[in-house]
Design a protein around this motif. Structure first.
Motif, PDB file in Angstrom:
ATOM      1  N   LYS A 198       3.436  13.177   1.065  1.00  0.00           N
ATOM      2  CA  LYS A 198       3.757  12.808   2.559  1.00  0.00           C
ATOM      3  C   LYS A 198       2.528  11.880   3.062  1.00  0.00           C
ATOM      4  CE  LYS A 198       6.220  16.845   3.425  1.00  0.00           C
ATOM      5  NZ  LYS A 198       5.469  17.825   4.285  1.00  0.00           N
ATOM      6  N   LEU A 199       3.316  10.691   3.994  1.00  0.00           N
ATOM      7  CA  LEU A 199       2.279   9.978   4.902  1.00  0.00           C
ATOM      8  C   LEU A 199       2.554   9.556   5.818  1.00  0.00           C
ATOM      9  CD1 LEU A 199       1.925   6.618   2.411  1.00  0.00           C
ATOM     10  CD2 LEU A 199       0.691   8.193   2.397  1.00  0.00           C
ATOM     11  N   ALA A 254       0.867  -1.814  -0.299  1.00  0.00           N
ATOM     12  CA  ALA A 254      -0.044  -0.030  -0.369  1.00  0.00           C
ATOM     13  C   ALA A 254       1.066   1.198  -0.284  1.00  0.00           C
ATOM     14  CB  ALA A 254      -0.351  -0.149   1.325  1.00  0.00           C
ATOM     15  N   ARG A 255       1.996   1.096   0.813  1.00  0.00           N
ATOM     16  CA  ARG A 255       2.637   2.407   0.914  1.00  0.00           C
ATOM     17  C   ARG A 255       3.346   2.772  -0.077  1.00  0.00           C
ATOM     18  NH1 ARG A 255       4.654   5.639   4.681  1.00  0.00           N
ATOM     19  NH2 ARG A 255       3.655   4.585   6.589  1.00  0.00           N
ATOM     20  N   ALA A 256       4.376   1.623  -0.756  1.00  0.00           N
ATOM     21  CA  ALA A 256       4.778   1.617  -2.188  1.00  0.00           C
ATOM     22  C   ALA A 256       4.122   1.920  -3.615  1.00  0.00           C
ATOM     23  CB  ALA A 256       5.347   0.398  -2.433  1.00  0.00           C
ATOM     24  N   LYS A 296       1.728  -3.549   7.053  1.00  0.00           N
ATOM     25  CA  LYS A 296       1.959  -3.059   5.962  1.00  0.00           C
ATOM     26  C   LYS A 296       0.852  -2.776   4.535  1.00  0.00           C
ATOM     27  CE  LYS A 296       3.702  -7.108   3.815  1.00  0.00           C
ATOM     28  NZ  LYS A 296       4.841  -7.332   2.493  1.00  0.00           N
ATOM     29  N   GLU A 297      -0.337  -3.274   4.436  1.00  0.00           N
ATOM     30  CA  GLU A 297      -1.347  -2.637   3.760  1.00  0.00           C
ATOM     31  C   GLU A 297      -2.255  -1.164   3.803  1.00  0.00           C
ATOM     32  OE1 GLU A 297      -1.413  -4.751   1.359  1.00  0.00           O
ATOM     33  OE2 GLU A 297      -0.027  -5.813   1.613  1.00  0.00           O
ATOM     34  N   LEU A 298      -2.202  -0.530   4.813  1.00  0.00           N
ATOM     35  CA  LEU A 298      -2.561  -0.251   5.558  1.00  0.00           C
ATOM     36  C   LEU A 298      -1.373   1.484   5.643  1.00  0.00           C
ATOM     37  CD1 LEU A 298      -4.167  -1.008   9.049  1.00  0.00           C
ATOM     38  CD2 LEU A 298      -5.108  -0.038   6.628  1.00  0.00           C
ATOM     39  N   ILE A 299      -2.475   2.798   5.312  1.00  0.00           N
ATOM     40  CA  ILE A 299      -1.263   3.863   5.091  1.00  0.00           C
ATOM     41  C   ILE A 299      -2.312   5.007   6.241  1.00  0.00           C
ATOM     42  CG2 ILE A 299      -0.613   3.443   2.945  1.00  0.00           C
ATOM     43  CD1 ILE A 299      -2.439   5.105   1.873  1.00  0.00           C
ATOM     44  N   ARG A 300      -2.242   6.277   6.626  1.00  0.00           N
ATOM     45  CA  ARG A 300      -2.527   7.073   6.978  1.00  0.00           C
ATOM     46  C   ARG A 300      -2.093   8.728   6.167  1.00  0.00           C
ATOM     47  NH1 ARG A 300      -3.934   8.509  12.507  1.00  0.00           N
ATOM     48  NH2 ARG A 300      -4.180   6.503  13.126  1.00  0.00           N
ATOM     49  N   LEU A 301      -3.157   9.381   5.838  1.00  0.00           N
ATOM     50  CA  LEU A 301      -3.015  10.148   4.847  1.00  0.00           C
ATOM     51  C   LEU A 301      -2.332  11.242   6.166  1.00  0.00           C
ATOM     52  CD1 LEU A 301      -6.191   9.966   2.737  1.00  0.00           C
ATOM     53  CD2 LEU A 301      -3.152   8.944   2.037  1.00  0.00           C
ATOM     54  N   ILE A 351       2.473   6.399  -7.382  1.00  0.00           N
ATOM     55  CA  ILE A 351       1.091   7.607  -8.000  1.00  0.00           C
ATOM     56  C   ILE A 351       1.009   8.806  -7.307  1.00  0.00           C
ATOM     57  CG2 ILE A 351      -1.086   8.092  -7.782  1.00  0.00           C
ATOM     58  CD1 ILE A 351      -0.623   5.471  -9.198  1.00  0.00           C
ATOM     59  N   PHE A 352       2.296   9.269  -6.038  1.00  0.00           N
ATOM     60  CA  PHE A 352       1.678  10.753  -5.039  1.00  0.00           C
ATOM     61  C   PHE A 352       3.866  11.010  -5.164  1.00  0.00           C
ATOM     62  CE2 PHE A 352      -2.805   9.659  -4.840  1.00  0.00           C
ATOM     63  CZ  PHE A 352      -2.969  10.456  -6.103  1.00  0.00           C
TER      64      PHE A 352
END
Length: 225
Positions: free
Chosen positions: A147-148, A135-137, A156-161, A142-143
């Motif tokens: 910043k995350l 998810a992070r990669a 690792k399948e979760l991200i925080r915006l 794409i962006f």
């Protein structure tokens, strides 16, 4: 384990009805019951446009590993129940093929240790090499300038915006999906997300908040340009 759930439904392949205009892929789905009160659907691809069999095999191997990780989760869910009613169900929701990525998205519903949970799980593969993308990669591909928030979850399948990207997500979702509820702003800026690709857009699904929450739905961010 039940018989293969794919092949035909009244003479029409399951994948055809799901993907007839959008996704030139051919896949199978079968039900696995690794233990009582657990159902895990397993997915394997027979064909993906423009990919050779070696690459398809790489994708299928990663999906087998994902199924094993889900079965491990189900076992842990059963143990956490300590003899009380529990349940673990993971079913294929959709397969999405974009120019650079293949996304396989599952719907997950569980009751572990008395706590109901509604989630989605996604496995995203880079095309044409078939490599699994975390998810992070995926988000950074794409962006790259975005910043995350770091270190919020070991998953690792979760991200925080960060606040800026959360605002972009809210604005884009309001414009494209017509999804907006002011009461959700705080939650959306302070939760983690599972992500995948639908066309050129990044789709984000927030972590569980409560059953049937009106804030827990798909959102998106549109890449610039």
């Amino acid at each position: 384990m039940r018989a293969l759930v794919l092949a035909t439904c009244f003479g029409m392949p399951l994948w055809f009805s799901q993907l007839q205009a959008a996704t030139p892929t051919n896949y199978k789905v079968r039900d696995s019951k690794p233990m009582k009160d657990a159902l895990i659907q397993m997915v394997s691809f027979d064909g993906i446009v423009d990919l050779d069999q070696r690459t398809i095999t790489k994708i299928n191997t990663a999906l087998i590993a994902a199924s094993a990780s889900f079965a491990k989760e189900a076992k842990e869910c059963s143990a956490a129940a300590q003899g009380h009613p529990w349940g673990y169900e993971l079913t294929l929701e959709k397969v999405l093929l974009s120019k650079k990525y293949l996304s396989v998205v599952f719907a997950k519903s569980t009751v572990c240790a008395g706590s109901p949970d509604i989630e989605k799980e996604a496995r995203v593969f880079s095309l044409p090499n078939g490599n699994l993308v975390s998810a992070r990669a995926l988000f950074k591909q794409i962006f790259p300038a975005a910043k995350l928030v770091i270190g919020v979850s070991p998953n690792k399948e979760l991200i925080r915006l960060d606040d800026e990207m959360a605002e972009t997500m809210i604005d884009d979702s309001k414009e494209v999906l017509k999804v907006y509820d002011k009461r959700c702003d705080f939650f959306l800026k302070n939760t983690s997300y599972r992500i995948w690709m639908d066309g050129k857009n990044v789709i984000l699904f927030p972590e569980f908040i409560q059953p049937e929450s009106f804030c827990q739905k798909e959102y998106l961010i549109q890449p610039a340009g």
